[in-house]
Write a protein that holds these residues in place. Structure first.
Motif, PDB file in Angstrom:
ATOM      1  N   LEU A  86     -53.756  49.227 -14.445  1.00  0.00           N
ATOM      2  CA  LEU A  86     -53.043  50.075 -15.398  1.00  0.00           C
ATOM      3  C   LEU A  86     -53.667  51.456 -15.499  1.00  0.00           C
ATOM      4  CD1 LEU A  86     -52.224  47.508 -18.182  1.00  0.00           C
ATOM      5  CD2 LEU A  86     -50.561  48.910 -16.979  1.00  0.00           C
ATOM      6  N   GLU A  87     -54.938  51.531 -15.136  1.00  0.00           N
ATOM      7  CA  GLU A  87     -55.605  52.831 -15.226  1.00  0.00           C
ATOM      8  C   GLU A  87     -55.000  53.874 -14.291  1.00  0.00           C
ATOM      9  OE1 GLU A  87     -59.881  52.444 -14.956  1.00  0.00           O
ATOM     10  OE2 GLU A  87     -59.709  50.743 -16.338  1.00  0.00           O
ATOM     11  N   ASN A  88     -54.330  53.412 -13.251  1.00  0.00           N
ATOM     12  CA  ASN A  88     -53.748  54.375 -12.304  1.00  0.00           C
ATOM     13  C   ASN A  88     -52.316  54.760 -12.646  1.00  0.00           C
ATOM     14  OD1 ASN A  88     -56.128  53.930 -10.692  1.00  0.00           O
ATOM     15  ND2 ASN A  88     -55.187  51.961 -10.197  1.00  0.00           N
ATOM     16  N   VAL A  89     -51.806  54.165 -13.693  1.00  0.00           N
ATOM     17  CA  VAL A  89     -50.418  54.476 -14.067  1.00  0.00           C
ATOM     18  C   VAL A  89     -50.405  55.794 -14.847  1.00  0.00           C
ATOM     19  CG1 VAL A  89     -48.452  53.683 -15.443  1.00  0.00           C
ATOM     20  CG2 VAL A  89     -49.815  52.037 -14.158  1.00  0.00           C
ATOM     21  N   PRO A  90     -49.461  56.674 -14.534  1.00  0.00           N
ATOM     22  CA  PRO A  90     -49.415  57.940 -15.277  1.00  0.00           C
ATOM     23  C   PRO A  90     -49.349  57.701 -16.790  1.00  0.00           C
ATOM     24  CG  PRO A  90     -47.817  57.961 -13.488  1.00  0.00           C
ATOM     25  CD  PRO A  90     -48.403  56.574 -13.529  1.00  0.00           C
ATOM     26  N   ALA A  91     -50.118  58.511 -17.500  1.00  0.00           N
ATOM     27  CA  ALA A  91     -50.261  58.310 -18.942  1.00  0.00           C
ATOM     28  C   ALA A  91     -48.918  58.344 -19.670  1.00  0.00           C
ATOM     29  CB  ALA A  91     -51.204  59.356 -19.513  1.00  0.00           C
ATOM     30  N   ALA A  92     -48.020  59.201 -19.227  1.00  0.00           N
ATOM     31  CA  ALA A  92     -46.743  59.328 -19.938  1.00  0.00           C
ATOM     32  C   ALA A  92     -45.954  58.022 -19.876  1.00  0.00           C
ATOM     33  CB  ALA A  92     -45.914  60.459 -19.341  1.00  0.00           C
ATOM     34  N   ARG A  93     -46.042  57.360 -18.743  1.00  0.00           N
ATOM     35  CA  ARG A  93     -45.316  56.094 -18.597  1.00  0.00           C
ATOM     36  C   ARG A  93     -45.952  55.016 -19.480  1.00  0.00           C
ATOM     37  NH1 ARG A  93     -44.081  52.251 -14.097  1.00  0.00           N
ATOM     38  NH2 ARG A  93     -42.377  51.132 -15.108  1.00  0.00           N
ATOM     39  N   LEU A  94     -47.274  54.985 -19.526  1.00  0.00           N
ATOM     40  CA  LEU A  94     -47.970  54.026 -20.395  1.00  0.00           C
ATOM     41  C   LEU A  94     -47.605  54.262 -21.848  1.00  0.00           C
ATOM     42  CD1 LEU A  94     -51.663  53.572 -19.276  1.00  0.00           C
ATOM     43  CD2 LEU A  94     -49.745  51.989 -19.087  1.00  0.00           C
ATOM     44  N   PHE A  95     -47.540  55.535 -22.191  1.00  0.00           N
ATOM     45  CA  PHE A  95     -47.209  55.873 -23.576  1.00  0.00           C
ATOM     46  C   PHE A  95     -45.829  55.333 -23.936  1.00  0.00           C
ATOM     47  CE2 PHE A  95     -45.510  58.667 -26.879  1.00  0.00           C
ATOM     48  CZ  PHE A  95     -46.486  58.498 -27.850  1.00  0.00           C
ATOM     49  N   ASP A  96     -44.861  55.547 -23.051  1.00  0.00           N
ATOM     50  CA  ASP A  96     -43.499  55.049 -23.305  1.00  0.00           C
ATOM     51  C   ASP A  96     -43.501  53.538 -23.486  1.00  0.00           C
ATOM     52  OD1 ASP A  96     -42.510  57.553 -23.108  1.00  0.00           O
ATOM     53  OD2 ASP A  96     -41.660  57.327 -21.093  1.00  0.00           O
ATOM     54  N   GLU A  97     -44.225  52.869 -22.615  1.00  0.00           N
ATOM     55  CA  GLU A  97     -44.224  51.412 -22.654  1.00  0.00           C
ATOM     56  C   GLU A  97     -44.947  50.913 -23.907  1.00  0.00           C
ATOM     57  OE1 GLU A  97     -42.404  49.541 -20.743  1.00  0.00           O
ATOM     58  OE2 GLU A  97     -43.081  47.763 -21.815  1.00  0.00           O
ATOM     59  N   MET A  98     -46.035  51.591 -24.231  1.00  0.00           N
ATOM     60  CA  MET A  98     -46.808  51.231 -25.416  1.00  0.00           C
ATOM     61  C   MET A  98     -45.953  51.392 -26.678  1.00  0.00           C
ATOM     62  SD  MET A  98     -49.782  50.154 -25.805  1.00  0.00           S
ATOM     63  CE  MET A  98     -50.492  49.622 -27.341  1.00  0.00           C
ATOM     64  N   LEU A  99     -45.173  52.445 -26.674  1.00  0.00           N
ATOM     65  CA  LEU A  99     -44.316  52.708 -27.825  1.00  0.00           C
ATOM     66  C   LEU A  99     -43.241  51.625 -27.938  1.00  0.00           C
ATOM     67  CD1 LEU A  99     -44.438  54.888 -29.900  1.00  0.00           C
ATOM     68  CD2 LEU A  99     -42.702  56.156 -28.638  1.00  0.00           C
ATOM     69  N   LYS A 100     -42.676  51.227 -26.803  1.00  0.00           N
ATOM     70  CA  LYS A 100     -41.676  50.156 -26.806  1.00  0.00           C
ATOM     71  C   LYS A 100     -42.291  48.894 -27.372  1.00  0.00           C
ATOM     72  CE  LYS A 100     -38.510  50.954 -22.941  1.00  0.00           C
ATOM     73  NZ  LYS A 100     -37.986  50.329 -21.706  1.00  0.00           N
ATOM     74  N   LEU A 101     -43.531  48.663 -26.949  1.00  0.00           N
ATOM     75  CA  LEU A 101     -44.223  47.460 -27.385  1.00  0.00           C
ATOM     76  C   LEU A 101     -44.486  47.486 -28.894  1.00  0.00           C
ATOM     77  CD1 LEU A 101     -46.880  46.092 -25.047  1.00  0.00           C
ATOM     78  CD2 LEU A 101     -47.399  46.153 -27.442  1.00  0.00           C
ATOM     79  N   LEU A 102     -44.956  48.634 -29.352  1.00  0.00           N
ATOM     80  CA  LEU A 102     -45.323  48.726 -30.770  1.00  0.00           C
ATOM     81  C   LEU A 102     -44.100  48.768 -31.679  1.00  0.00           C
ATOM     82  CD1 LEU A 102     -48.265  51.258 -30.443  1.00  0.00           C
ATOM     83  CD2 LEU A 102     -48.431  48.822 -30.929  1.00  0.00           C
TER      84      LEU A 102
ATOM     85  N   GLY B 171     -40.728  45.281 -32.925  1.00  0.00           N
ATOM     86  CA  GLY B 171     -40.544  44.362 -34.047  1.00  0.00           C
ATOM     87  C   GLY B 171     -41.454  43.145 -33.904  1.00  0.00           C
ATOM     88  N   HIS B 172     -42.204  43.111 -32.820  1.00  0.00           N
ATOM     89  CA  HIS B 172     -43.111  41.980 -32.580  1.00  0.00           C
ATOM     90  C   HIS B 172     -44.477  42.490 -32.150  1.00  0.00           C
ATOM     91  CE1 HIS B 172     -39.745  39.123 -32.717  1.00  0.00           C
ATOM     92  NE2 HIS B 172     -39.058  40.109 -32.165  1.00  0.00           N
ATOM     93  N   SER B 173     -44.892  43.595 -32.746  1.00  0.00           N
ATOM     94  CA  SER B 173     -46.104  44.237 -32.242  1.00  0.00           C
ATOM     95  C   SER B 173     -47.355  43.397 -32.484  1.00  0.00           C
ATOM     96  CB  SER B 173     -46.266  45.629 -32.851  1.00  0.00           C
ATOM     97  OG  SER B 173     -46.472  45.528 -34.238  1.00  0.00           O
ATOM     98  N   VAL B 174     -47.384  42.666 -33.591  1.00  0.00           N
ATOM     99  CA  VAL B 174     -48.582  41.868 -33.867  1.00  0.00           C
ATOM    100  C   VAL B 174     -48.741  40.792 -32.792  1.00  0.00           C
ATOM    101  CG1 VAL B 174     -49.634  40.229 -35.476  1.00  0.00           C
ATOM    102  CG2 VAL B 174     -48.569  42.314 -36.346  1.00  0.00           C
ATOM    103  N   LYS B 175     -47.617  40.146 -32.498  1.00  0.00           N
ATOM    104  CA  LYS B 175     -47.642  39.122 -31.454  1.00  0.00           C
ATOM    105  C   LYS B 175     -47.995  39.749 -30.102  1.00  0.00           C
ATOM    106  CE  LYS B 175     -44.394  35.497 -30.235  1.00  0.00           C
ATOM    107  NZ  LYS B 175     -42.971  35.192 -30.429  1.00  0.00           N
TER     108      LYS B 175
END
Ligand code: ATP
Ligand code: MG
Length: 448
Positions: free
Chosen positions: A225-241, A244-248
């Protein structure tokens, strides 16, 4: 041709997967009648089909309908090229440079229409870790299905026949509550490490178990994951958070060892006893809001995730002799510099985060005119919500949060009664300033 031959000889499993016949499941087998899909996606499919193209609702929408969840959006896949799609709809435009997709506007809806993607070939551009950089070859529907990540995501729904076309046993996997990777999981993670995050997010959101074949390699491959462009990680992280199931999701990310490369400072935060409680409370709160259909802002979310990092820096800088408020600003900048870069937090979001943090010490001032000024702040609401979280987590006294809850809600006279006495030095300064512009009568009345 030669490429296909080679892949059939050496990559037998994958080639077979790409070229087998799909199961065509009639409506009696899945129950999704055409009125269940959005009118826009239906019209897009019908229009393209009338012109002789194949067109299906695809991906997350079909999956969600099959498990009885409300789809977020309806995407369409077709064998028409972007230009052909563009020509078929007056209100449409081609977006994306490398892999073009078409946005088609239908009433209030914007549909994303994608041309079937082709198989990755020997000439596919990859980085040194095997991550696919360019993915812009069109292909057949079978190839398109094989390029998708999980079997449950490779389902095509034809609104005309109401059939689900299933190339990879996705319907069966969904029934068995299994999230299964198409192809060899390690190879698919190498092509796109974000799939590890998608696995965790989709499993949490849909109540599925990640197939052991797909979950096992995650721990050892997390570093990719360290090689993935930060902007893409950010998008995915935001989707995750904001799923509605961020704790899980977060719990599972930690179990899978995935939070390391992702939010590098999250380890540190979660290991501080106060920090973990705060982050978990904030996320539970966000989940609750999202499930009730209330919005949430990325700024607020990231402000909570990074707050204890700010607190730690703030303490250190104050200990070095800096005054309280300048020390806070320095701490904010330090944390945002480090995390902002890693996570590609946009400037606008960074601005929102700072606003929320910078308001916090202002809640301590509960005398004179300052509380009124704070109420008028455009970011008051977010700052106050943040304050309540801090109190719930035990970082500050609940009494202060309660005071602000009351102060907002009571009327003018009661508000004035709530004000705390000013500190002696403060009082003198403020009185002097107040006297000058005010009309004597009104001023005296106000002082009571
Ligand atoms: P969500 O409910 O979050 O929208 P989704 O599965 O629909 O989940 P999207 O990002 O909207 O996610 O992607 C749409 C479809 O595109 C997926 O269902 C999947 O078929 C395919 N897809 C998305 N991301 C990837 C990926 N990284 N690798 C392979 N296929 C992908
Ligand atoms: Mg989707």
């Amino acid at each position: 041709m030669i490429r296909k031959l080679i892949s059939r000889v050496f990559g037998g499993k994958k080639a077979a997967a790409n070229h087998h016949e799909p199961a065509v499941i009639p409506v009696s087998g899945h129950g999704i009648t055409r009125d269940r899909i959005s009118s826009g996606s239906r019209r897009v499919c019908e229009t393209l089909q009338a012109k002789g193209f194949k067109a299906f609702v695809v991906g997350g929408a079909v999956r969600d309908l099959l498990i009885g969840a409300e789809p977020k959006d309806f995407d369409v896949a077709t064998d028409a090229t972007p230009e052909e799609v563009r020509a078929a709809f007056r209100r449409s435009r081609i977006i994306g440079r490398r892999f073009q997709i078409v946005h088609v506007m239908m009433g209030q809806e914007t549909l994303e229409v994608t041309t079937f993607r082709g198989e990755l070939g020997a000439d596919t551009k990859k980085d040194e870790h095997g991550r696919v950089l360019h993915d812009n070859v069109f292909g057949s529907q079978a190839e398109d299905a094989a390029r998708r990540d999980f079997t449950a995501n490779a389902l095509y729904y034809d609104p005309t026949t109401e059939a689900v076309i299933d190339y990879h046993h996705g319907v069966g996997d969904l029934k068995a509550k299994t999230l299964r990777m198409i192809g060899e999981p390690r190879a698919r993670y190498r092509e796109d490490p974000v799939r590890m995050l998608r696995a965790v997010r989709l499993a949490a959101k849909l109540g599925l178990i990640i197939d052991p074949e797909a979950s096992k390699p995650i721990r050892e491959m997390a570093g990719l994951l360290e090689n993935v462009p930060a902007a893409r990680l950010f998008d995915e992280m935001l989707k995750l958070l904001t799923s509605g199931h961020s704790v899980k999701c977060l719990t599972q990310l930690r179990e899978a060892g995935l939070h390391h490369g992702l939010l590098p400072l999250l380890d540190v935060i979660l290991e501080q006893p106060m920090g973990e409680k705060f982050v978990m409370l904030a996320l539970a709160n966000t989940d609750e809001r999202i499930r009730r259909g209330k919005g949430t802002s990325p700024g607020f979310l990231f402000a909570t995730l990074l707050w204890h990092e700010v607190l730690a820096h703030w303490e250190k800088i104050k200990a070095g002799g800096e005054a309280k408020i300048p020390a806070l600003y320095q701490a904010m900048d330090t944390v945002l510099d480090v995390q902002g870069e890693k996570l590609a937090i946009t400037r606008r979001i960074a601005g929102d985060i700072k606003d929320i943090w910078a308001l916090q010490p202002r809640f301590e001032q509960r005398a004179g005119k300052r509380p009124y000024a704070l109420l008028e702040q455009p970011r008051f609401r977010a700052g106050y919500d943040f304050l309540v979280l801090r109190a719930q987590a035990g970082e500050i006294d609940m009494e202060m949060a309660d005071w602000w809850t009351r102060f907002q809600n009571v009327d003018g006279d009661k508000r004035a009664e709530m004000l705390l006495p000013e500190a002696a030095g403060d009082k003198k300064k403020r009185r002097r300033r107040k006297k000058k512009p005010a009309n004597g009568d009104v001023d005296r009345g106000g002082d009571e």
